[in-house]
Write a protein that holds these residues in place. Structure first.
Motif, PDB file in Angstrom:
ATOM      1  N   ALA A  57       0.825  -1.205   0.000  1.00 24.79           N
ATOM      2  CA  ALA A  57       0.000   0.000   0.000  1.00 24.79           C
ATOM      3  C   ALA A  57       0.860   1.257   0.000  1.00 24.79           C
ATOM      4  O   ALA A  57       0.540   2.235  -0.678  1.00 24.79           O
ATOM      5  N   THR A  58       1.976   1.239   0.719  1.00 25.64           N
ATOM      6  CA  THR A  58       2.869   2.390   0.769  1.00 25.64           C
ATOM      7  C   THR A  58       3.482   2.672  -0.597  1.00 25.64           C
ATOM      8  O   THR A  58       3.470   3.806  -1.074  1.00 25.64           O
ATOM      9  N   VAL A  59       3.998   1.636  -1.228  1.00 23.82           N
ATOM     10  CA  VAL A  59       4.614   1.804  -2.548  1.00 23.82           C
ATOM     11  C   VAL A  59       3.549   2.173  -3.589  1.00 23.82           C
ATOM     12  O   VAL A  59       3.756   3.063  -4.413  1.00 23.82           O
ATOM     13  N   GLY A  60       2.408   1.490  -3.541  1.00 26.44           N
ATOM     14  CA  GLY A  60       1.344   1.776  -4.492  1.00 26.44           C
ATOM     15  C   GLY A  60       0.822   3.199  -4.369  1.00 26.44           C
ATOM     16  O   GLY A  60       0.592   3.876  -5.372  1.00 26.44           O
ATOM     17  N   ALA A  61       0.635   3.668  -3.143  1.00 26.47           N
ATOM     18  CA  ALA A  61       0.153   5.028  -2.935  1.00 26.47           C
ATOM     19  C   ALA A  61       1.182   6.046  -3.395  1.00 26.47           C
ATOM     20  O   ALA A  61       0.829   7.079  -3.979  1.00 26.47           O
ATOM     21  N   PHE A  62       2.463   5.765  -3.169  1.00 24.63           N
ATOM     22  CA  PHE A  62       3.505   6.672  -3.634  1.00 24.63           C
ATOM     23  C   PHE A  62       3.513   6.761  -5.155  1.00 24.63           C
ATOM     24  O   PHE A  62       3.597   7.854  -5.725  1.00 24.63           O
ATOM     25  N   LEU A  63       3.395   5.614  -5.823  1.00 22.43           N
ATOM     26  CA  LEU A  63       3.383   5.615  -7.294  1.00 22.43           C
ATOM     27  C   LEU A  63       2.141   6.325  -7.835  1.00 22.43           C
ATOM     28  O   LEU A  63       2.243   7.089  -8.809  1.00 22.43           O
ATOM     29  N   LEU A  64       0.999   6.090  -7.229  1.00 22.07           N
ATOM     30  CA  LEU A  64      -0.215   6.773  -7.671  1.00 22.07           C
ATOM     31  C   LEU A  64      -0.152   8.282  -7.423  1.00 22.07           C
ATOM     32  O   LEU A  64      -0.613   9.077  -8.242  1.00 22.07           O
ATOM     33  N   LEU A  65       0.444   8.679  -6.301  1.00 18.65           N
ATOM     34  CA  LEU A  65       0.611  10.100  -6.024  1.00 18.65           C
ATOM     35  C   LEU A  65       1.547  10.737  -7.036  1.00 18.65           C
ATOM     36  O   LEU A  65       1.280  11.819  -7.555  1.00 18.65           O
ATOM     37  N   TRP A  66       2.644  10.061  -7.326  1.00 17.27           N
ATOM     38  CA  TRP A  66       3.592  10.577  -8.315  1.00 17.27           C
ATOM     39  C   TRP A  66       2.921  10.715  -9.680  1.00 17.27           C
ATOM     40  O   TRP A  66       3.077  11.732 -10.360  1.00 17.27           O
ATOM     41  N   LEU A  67       2.171   9.698 -10.088  1.00 13.01           N
ATOM     42  CA  LEU A  67       1.472   9.728 -11.369  1.00 13.01           C
ATOM     43  C   LEU A  67       0.442  10.861 -11.408  1.00 13.01           C
ATOM     44  O   LEU A  67       0.346  11.592 -12.407  1.00 13.01           O
ATOM     45  N   THR A  68      -0.288  11.046 -10.327  1.00 11.42           N
ATOM     46  CA  THR A  68      -1.283  12.113 -10.260  1.00 11.42           C
ATOM     47  C   THR A  68      -0.621  13.479 -10.363  1.00 11.42           C
ATOM     48  O   THR A  68      -1.083  14.349 -11.113  1.00 11.42           O
ATOM     49  N   GLN A  69       0.464  13.682  -9.647  1.00 11.96           N
ATOM     50  CA  GLN A  69       1.147  14.972  -9.699  1.00 11.96           C
ATOM     51  C   GLN A  69       1.780  15.211 -11.068  1.00 11.96           C
ATOM     52  O   GLN A  69       1.805  16.341 -11.548  1.00 11.96           O
ATOM     53  N   TRP A  70       2.264  14.163 -11.699  1.00  9.39           N
ATOM     54  CA  TRP A  70       2.837  14.300 -13.033  1.00  9.39           C
ATOM     55  C   TRP A  70       1.763  14.708 -14.043  1.00  9.39           C
ATOM     56  O   TRP A  70       1.981  15.586 -14.867  1.00  9.39           O
ATOM     57  N   VAL A  71       0.606  14.051 -13.969  1.00 12.88           N
ATOM     58  CA  VAL A  71      -0.486  14.372 -14.893  1.00 12.88           C
ATOM     59  C   VAL A  71      -0.986  15.798 -14.660  1.00 12.88           C
ATOM     60  O   VAL A  71      -1.245  16.534 -15.621  1.00 12.88           O
ATOM     61  N   LEU A  72      -1.115  16.196 -13.409  1.00 15.70           N
ATOM     62  CA  LEU A  72      -1.600  17.544 -13.117  1.00 15.70           C
ATOM     63  C   LEU A  72      -0.609  18.631 -13.523  1.00 15.70           C
ATOM     64  O   LEU A  72      -0.999  19.784 -13.722  1.00 15.70           O
TER      65      LEU A  72
END
Length: 82
Positions: A57-72
């Motif tokens: 969950a920690t790694v997955g949330a970090f990757l999803l956060l990174w992806l979200t910030q990159w897209v935004l």
């Protein structure tokens, strides 16, 4: 995205990833034909592997956060919002 927004989004994404990971690989006493002690639930998992699931969950949330910030931060989206 600001620091507080990133922390709040990470918190939500972590719980989302954790709840997605919880049922993966979980086997109940009833599925494994293990005798259930009195006062226990037969549907309770025998080995929940919570530490592994927390790390996932920690790694997955970090990757999803990174992806979200990159897209935004994409220039095309920035232009669209202006």
């Amino acid at each position: 995205m600001g620091l507080v927004s990133s922390i709040a989004l990470y918190f939500v994404l972590w719980w989302l990833c954790f709840f997605v990971a919880l049922p993966i690989g979980a086997h109940s006493h009833a599925e494994q034909n293990i005798e259930v002690d009195k006062g226990s639930e037969a549907a309770a998992p025998t080995k929940p592997h919570l530490i592994k699931k927390m790390l996932v969950a920690t790694v997955g949330a970090f990757l999803l956060l990174w992806l979200t910030q990159w897209v935004l931060a994409l220039p095309s989206l920035q232009y669209y919002w202006k």
